[in-house]
Scaffold this active site. Structure first.
Site, PDB file in Angstrom:
ATOM      1  N   LYS A   1      -7.988  -5.325  12.013  1.00 10.65           N
ATOM      2  CA  LYS A   1      -9.208  -4.829  11.353  1.00 10.65           C
ATOM      3  C   LYS A   1     -10.407  -4.864  12.304  1.00 10.65           C
ATOM      4  O   LYS A   1     -11.317  -4.045  12.186  1.00 10.65           O
ATOM      5  CB  LYS A   1      -9.505  -5.643  10.091  1.00 10.65           C
ATOM      6  CG  LYS A   1      -8.523  -5.354   8.958  1.00 10.65           C
ATOM      7  CD  LYS A   1      -8.917  -6.081   7.681  1.00 10.65           C
ATOM      8  CE  LYS A   1      -7.888  -5.843   6.597  1.00 10.65           C
ATOM      9  NZ  LYS A   1      -8.236  -6.491   5.330  1.00 10.65           N
ATOM     10  N   LEU A   7      -7.542 -14.713  -3.297  1.00  5.33           N
ATOM     11  CA  LEU A   7      -7.276 -13.437  -2.620  1.00  5.33           C
ATOM     12  C   LEU A   7      -5.783 -13.205  -2.372  1.00  5.33           C
ATOM     13  O   LEU A   7      -5.329 -12.076  -2.274  1.00  5.33           O
ATOM     14  CB  LEU A   7      -8.030 -13.388  -1.272  1.00  5.33           C
ATOM     15  CG  LEU A   7      -9.210 -12.434  -1.273  1.00  5.33           C
ATOM     16  CD1 LEU A   7     -10.265 -12.883  -2.258  1.00  5.33           C
ATOM     17  CD2 LEU A   7      -9.812 -12.310   0.108  1.00  5.33           C
ATOM     18  N   SER A  35       0.801  -1.225   0.000  1.00  7.45           N
ATOM     19  CA  SER A  35       0.000   0.000   0.000  1.00  7.45           C
ATOM     20  C   SER A  35       0.840   1.284   0.000  1.00  7.45           C
ATOM     21  O   SER A  35       0.490   2.235  -0.717  1.00  7.45           O
ATOM     22  CB  SER A  35      -0.978   0.002   1.181  1.00  7.45           C
ATOM     23  OG  SER A  35      -1.949  -0.993   0.975  1.00  7.45           O
TER      24      SER A  35
END
Ligand code: NAP
Length: 281
Positions: free
Chosen positions: A69, A227, A20
């Protein structure tokens, strides 16, 4: 960077593997935005202090990755509908008053990647392998996109059942079945139109494993979505490819969830190609 640089980052533990920072910083540079995206490795006992620190330091927001998360949920001042339904936050925005708004862009990232690849979900039966955090987001995204039928297989059955009940609550018209992830159940649902690996089997540390069996074939009419993007391809994806299925990996979802997060923070739609090139280097 100068005295006016706006900061965002990624909070997790560890974060050194994350693509990221390079993805978002490439776009800031390309668009000439005076923003920077920094890694924020935070020890498990310091998560609450880290979030307060982001507010104190004037950060505009952050992504949240494993294993936090769900950890950050109670510290949010507000949650978006998707974060509340999925029960996980992967994107935080910080208001000028210092409020923490928790959002989840994984579901939208996944369905936008399917859309970009012309994968129809409205007329599909979907088989999801795994019932962890990513599976919740994927199930939510699929149901929101109008998918009528999903089968959720997981090693721990009660986690699959809980996920199906909680996420399915808002989608009473959808047919969601759950069962244990084993050879017999994989075989009986192996004809699904779209098959998605949401387990961690196949990641770097267990790259020889897969949540599938060599004797169960994929088909040319199927789409198989993995994924995991490191390694690429995984053993699961290699088998699907060898059997003739159409395969997609998690890089597309990573890029699309990043686009949604970037837009939430800056109000600007980032160029997708810049992000793609940045993460493939
Ligand atoms: P998670 O919450 O830890 O869930 C892990 C899942 O894997 C659970 O369903 C777990 O089953 C299953 N599992 C683990 N070991 C297993 C084994 N030996 N046999 C069978 N099942 C096993 O992880 P997550 O956050 O959902 O992430 C899953 C994967 O998706 C990771 O590889 C992650 O990197 C990837 N991911 C990619 C993106 C992207 O943007 N591409 C986004 C999010 C996640 P139990 O419930 O029985 O433990």
């Amino acid at each position: 960077m100068n005295g006016d640089t706006q900061l965002v980052g990624i909070l997790g533990y560890p974060v050194s593997q994350s693509k990221s920072p390079v993805m978002h910083n490439a776009v800031f540079t390309e668009l000439g935005l005076n923003w920077a995206y920094v890694p924020l490795p935070v020890r498990p006992d310091l998560v609450e202090r880290a979030l307060k620190g982001l507010v104190a330091l004037g950060f505009r927001g952050a992504n949240v990755t494993a294993p936090y998360k769900e950890t950050v949920l109670p510290f949010m001042d507000e949650l978006s509908p998707s974060a509340r339904a999925i029960n996980a936050v992967n994107t935080i925005s910080i208001t000028p008053e210092g409020k923490l708004i928790g959002d989840n862009t994984d579901a939208a990232g996944f369905t936008q990647d399917l859309q970009e690849n012309n994968v129809d979900v409205k007329n599909s039966t979907v088989l999801i392998l795994g019932a962890g955090g990513s599976s919740r987001a994927i199930l939510y995204g699929l149901l929101q996109a109008g998918c009528p039928e999903v089968i959720l297989l997981n090693r721990t059955l009660n986690k699959a059942t809980k996920t199906a009940q909680e996420i399915g609550l808002a989608f009473p018209e959808a047919n969601i079945q759950t069962a244990v992830l084993d050879e017999a159940n994989i075989a009986s649902f192996s004809k699904a139109n779209l098959i998605i690996n949401c387990t961690s089997l196949g990641m770097k540390e267990n790259s020889e494993q897969m949540p599938w069996y060599d004797n169960i074939s994929f088909h040319e009419t199927q789409v198989v979505y993995e994924l995991i993007y490191n390694p690429n391809p995984t053993r699961f994806l290699k088998k699907a490819q060898q059997d003739g299925a159409r395969v997609l990996n998690g890089l597309g979802m990573l890029v699309h969830q990043g686009i949604v997060s970037f837009t939430i923070w800056t109000g600007v739609q980032p160029p997708i190609e810049t992000m793609r090139v940045a993460i493939s280097e």
